[in-house]
Design a protein around this motif. Structure first.
Motif, short mmCIF file in Angstrom:
data_model
loop_
_atom_site.label_atom_id
_atom_site.label_comp_id
_atom_site.label_asym_id
_atom_site.label_seq_id
_atom_site.Cartn_x
_atom_site.Cartn_y
_atom_site.Cartn_z
N LEU A 128 0.81 -1.22 0.00
CA LEU A 128 0.00 0.00 0.00
C LEU A 128 0.84 1.26 0.00
CD1 LEU A 128 -2.85 -0.99 2.48
CD2 LEU A 128 -2.83 -1.13 -0.01
N GLY A 129 2.11 1.16 0.37
CA GLY A 129 2.97 2.33 0.40
C GLY A 129 3.68 2.62 -0.91
N ARG A 130 3.39 1.84 -1.96
CA ARG A 130 4.03 2.03 -3.27
C ARG A 130 2.99 2.46 -4.29
NH1 ARG A 130 9.10 2.72 -1.75
NH2 ARG A 130 9.92 0.95 -0.59
N SER A 131 3.47 2.91 -5.44
CA SER A 131 2.57 3.39 -6.49
C SER A 131 2.07 2.24 -7.35
CB SER A 131 3.30 4.41 -7.39
OG SER A 131 3.64 5.56 -6.64
N PHE A 132 0.75 2.18 -7.54
CA PHE A 132 0.16 1.19 -8.42
C PHE A 132 -1.26 1.63 -8.77
CE2 PHE A 132 -0.86 -0.19 -4.13
CZ PHE A 132 -2.20 -0.56 -4.20
N GLU A 133 -1.79 1.04 -9.80
CA GLU A 133 -3.18 1.27 -10.19
C GLU A 133 -3.71 0.00 -10.81
OE1 GLU A 133 -2.45 3.17 -14.64
OE2 GLU A 133 -2.84 4.51 -12.95
N GLY A 134 -5.02 -0.08 -10.96
CA GLY A 134 -5.58 -1.29 -11.54
C GLY A 134 -7.08 -1.23 -11.62
N MET A 135 -7.66 -2.41 -11.85
CA MET A 135 -9.10 -2.48 -12.06
C MET A 135 -9.63 -3.82 -11.57
SD MET A 135 -11.15 -2.00 -15.67
CE MET A 135 -10.43 -0.37 -15.87
N VAL A 136 -10.77 -3.75 -10.91
CA VAL A 136 -11.58 -4.94 -10.66
C VAL A 136 -12.54 -5.00 -11.83
CG1 VAL A 136 -13.20 -6.07 -9.11
CG2 VAL A 136 -11.33 -4.71 -8.17
N ALA A 137 -12.35 -5.95 -12.73
CA ALA A 137 -13.00 -5.90 -14.04
C ALA A 137 -14.39 -6.52 -14.06
CB ALA A 137 -12.12 -6.60 -15.07
#
Length: 357
Positions: A128-137
């Motif tokens: 949670l302390g790092r950069s990321f993005e995504g999708m629950v499709a």
């Protein structure tokens, strides 16, 4: 209904009472309020975006278990996008690992280095302390275990080496089966069982999690995590030392100012992180019945030379004043017995901040 309080209490099924579970549901709200509730529930750890605003409903259901040193969530959710919070100065930085077992649906995540997903029954690891993005499709169901960085040095090193990956090995599947079985058996456990459950879960993490191939090839991520763990231990050990600051941490780590800034950028900088840890320490002192020092003395011990400055910083972080915490049984961040009285949308944040402390 936002709460299903009949299920929040302790279920009695014999001589021992089972662990309580805490529920949140978007049922009974209009479409806009449904997603707003879901967004606010996850706001301490993620920023959610509505990708299907034209649908008639948004379904979200969450069940939480407070396991002491760990938190387990069972989540049912409709499609949405998500992104992490680093890069902005956050009032209450939350930095844990999540180990997610997908039971239904699809999740896809992208980082600067990796893109990964996972099949049903596979474990995905996020930081949670790092950069990321995504999708629950799709309409999805998952179990999510929140593991604090301070659980143990061994688990920190193990999860650092495998974060942002899917455990697609036989041992990874074994951990998935273990987590599903834990969720199924929690109604049979009591508070006294939690230390044993934590020890067993820690042993399973060490046994089942192995470094991802990509992380072995690109060592920058693990190296940064190990430096961050060293810095965190130093800060915790020297928390009340008036000399503690960015320069002391930099020298102990043997890194440049730029490197140190990059390590603590997700937390708003090293001094912001130090102040947050000191405020958590002050909170613990104020709720300790054996510590009857004056409030300004507790703040002064933690580097606040001015009582008004301490009060303002404390209220920004916890939403209440130091005197309110001292005079209230259990204080502003609710103790475990009061979690059922906490608004349902705030429970996940309360538990995650408790792990942080």
């Amino acid at each position: 209904m936002l709460d299903r309080e009949a299920e929040n209490g302790i279920l009695v099924g014999g001589p021992r009472s089972s662990l309580p579970s805490y529920h949140l549901s978007t049922a009974g709200l209009c479409r806009g309020e449904q997603f707003d509730l879901w967004h606010d529930n996850f706001a301490p750890m993620l920023d959610l975006a509505d990708i299907t605003p034209g649908t008639s409903t948004f379904t979200g259901r969450q069940k939480l278990w407070d396991l002491g040193s760990l938190v387990l969530a069972e989540i049912n959710t409709d499609s949405h996008a998500f992104s992490s919070l680093p890069g902005r100065v956050r009032r209450d930085p939350v930095d844990h690992w999540t180990m997610t077992v997908l039971l239904k649906g699809k999740i896809r995540t992208k980082t600067k280095r990796y893109a990964f997903g996972g099949g049903l029954g596979e474990v995905q690891i996020h930081s949670l302390g790092r950069s990321f993005e995504g999708m629950v499709a799709e309409e999805s169901k998952m179990l999510m275990l929140f593991v604090p960085r301070d659980l143990s040095v061994e688990t920190a090193a193990t999860l650092s080496s495998a974060e942002f990956s899917t455990l697609a090995t036989g041992m990874g599947r074994l951990f998935s089966d273990y987590l599903v079985d834990v969720a199924r058996r929690l109604p049979m456990l009591a508070q006294a069982d939690l230390p044993s459950l934590t020890a067993a879960t820690r042993a399973m993490i060490l046994a089942c999690v192995s470094p991802s191939t990509g992380h072995v090839e690109a060592a920058e991520g693990p190296i940064a995590n190990l430096l961050l763990e060293r810095a965190r231990r130093l800060i915790n050990n020297q928390l009340l030392d008036p000399r503690l600051g960015s320069e002391m941490v930099r020298k102990e780590l043997g890194v440049s100012r730029t490197r140190l800034y990059n390590l603590f950028e997700p937390f708003g900088g090293v001094m912001h992180y130090i102040q947050h840890r000191r405020l958590l320490s002050a909170y613990a002192a104020l709720t300790d019945p054996s510590d009857r020092r004056l409030i300004f003395q507790i703040g002064e011990e933690r580097g606040f030379g001015d009582g008004a400055e301490f009060g303002r910083a404390f209220k920004r972080t916890f939403g209440c004043s130091p005197s309110e915490v001292r005079n209230r049984d259990g204080g502003g961040i609710r103790v475990r017995s009061d979690l059922a009285d906490c608004p349902s949308v705030e429970r996940l944040g309360v538990l995650l901040r408790r792990l942080q402390g």
